[in-house]
Motif scaffolding. Structure first.
Motif, short mmCIF file in Angstrom:
data_model
loop_
_atom_site.label_atom_id
_atom_site.label_comp_id
_atom_site.label_asym_id
_atom_site.label_seq_id
_atom_site.Cartn_x
_atom_site.Cartn_y
_atom_site.Cartn_z
N ARG A 1 0.82 -1.22 0.00
CA ARG A 1 0.00 0.00 0.00
C ARG A 1 0.85 1.26 0.00
N ASP A 2 2.09 1.16 0.49
CA ASP A 2 3.00 2.30 0.39
C ASP A 2 3.51 2.46 -1.04
N GLU A 3 3.68 1.31 -1.73
CA GLU A 3 4.15 1.36 -3.12
C GLU A 3 3.08 1.88 -4.07
N LEU A 4 1.89 1.39 -3.90
CA LEU A 4 0.79 1.70 -4.82
C LEU A 4 -0.37 2.23 -3.99
N ARG A 5 -0.62 3.54 -4.07
CA ARG A 5 -1.57 4.19 -3.17
C ARG A 5 -2.96 4.35 -3.80
N SER A 6 -3.38 3.32 -4.51
CA SER A 6 -4.66 3.44 -5.24
C SER A 6 -5.85 3.59 -4.30
N LEU A 7 -5.74 3.07 -3.08
CA LEU A 7 -6.86 3.24 -2.14
C LEU A 7 -7.07 4.70 -1.77
N GLU A 8 -6.03 5.50 -1.93
CA GLU A 8 -6.13 6.93 -1.62
C GLU A 8 -6.62 7.75 -2.82
#
Length: 277
Positions: A252-259
């Motif tokens: 989730r730090d690499e790919l912040r798509s949830l944000e």
């Protein structure tokens, strides 16, 4: 956190089903699991029968509560009929037990399965099931479980909502059709993991029940990058795997798509253009 995903071939003999569940849960405890997840329809799989709509303190559910307590296991009972306000229809409920055997969370299946195959009677879960109307996450040590059941898998907005509410592990207990399973089961499970950067635990049923409905099996555990890390074929199985919360955080730090969701945009109707001007 070590977990076990249980694949079963449940039928209409509840006593035999409960014996098979106990055997599987003892295997889970022996392999060091602190959480076990059972598939949909674990206690009974067959035509709807009001006799098998059980109270949460009923004998079958009570036996599983006792096993959770005796084996020091958190337990997700993937799907069981519980009473609704409609005497002719029940909820399909996922129940979560803590290590003391207490029910600490319950989710009622929101999306009810229907399949209309040419020349065959419809498989229509709504004929005997009432849909739930809320979603549920529940904490378990260093992870948070997002609860769902089988056909829910086809509705990505459900899982996005669970992830937004803190879910890091999505549970998808299933009695997934062998007709759709080869094309859709793994693809949808991997998509839900990738979209939400969550582990996915998907215990499944195998074989045919007395109505002729055949389940696909192929239980899976998938990591937050979409990689299958454990799988079963079409036999009873207990898949023991280790979930690492640091993997979730790293992805989730690499790919912040949830944000990067834009609910303000999605809520608006699409602008419709005419290709011909």
């Amino acid at each position: 956190m070590r977990v076990s995903v249980v694949q079963l071939g449940s039928g209409s003999d509840r006593g035999a089903n409960l014996d098979a569940i106990e055997k599987a849960l003892r295997t889970a405890a022996e392999n060091g699991s602190s959480l076990a997840v059972l598939p949909e329809a674990s206690i009974y799989r067959g035509p709807f029968d009001p006799r098998y709509v059980e109270a949460e303190d009923g004998p079958a559910i009570g036996r599983l509560a006792g096993l959770a307590r005796d084996l020091d296991l958190r337990l997700v009972l993937g799907g069981v009929w519980t009473a609704s306000d409609d005497a002719q229809r029940a909820y399909n409920s996922c129940l979560v037990f803590d290590r003391d055997g207490r029910i600490v969370a319950r989710y009622r299946k929101v999306h009810l399965f229907r399949l209309d195959r040419p020349g065959e009677p419809a498989d229509d879960e709504a004929a005997f099931t009432v849909a739930g109307d809320d979603t549920v996450v529940v904490g378990a040590d260093d992870v948070t479980l997002g609860l769902s059941i089988c056909y829910d898998l086809r509705f990505p907005a459900l899982y996005r909502g669970l992830a937004k509410a803190g879910a890091t592990v999505l549970t998808v207990p299933a009695n997934f059709s062998a007709y759709t399973g080869p094309a859709h089961w793994e693809a949808l499970l991997r998509a839900r993991a990738i979209e939400n950067l969550c582990y996915v635990l998907a215990p499944a049923q195998i074989g045919a029940d007395v109505t002729g409905f055949t389940a696909y099996g192929h239980s899976l555990v998938i990591d937050p990058w979409g990689k299958v890390i454990a799988h079963a074929d079409d036999s009873p199985a207990v898949l023991g795997v280790d979930l690492d919360p640091t993997v979730i955080r790293a992805r989730r730090d690499e790919l912040r798509s949830l944000e990067h969701d834009r609910p303000d945009v999605y809520a608006q109707p699409p602008r419709i253009e005419d290709l011909h001007g």
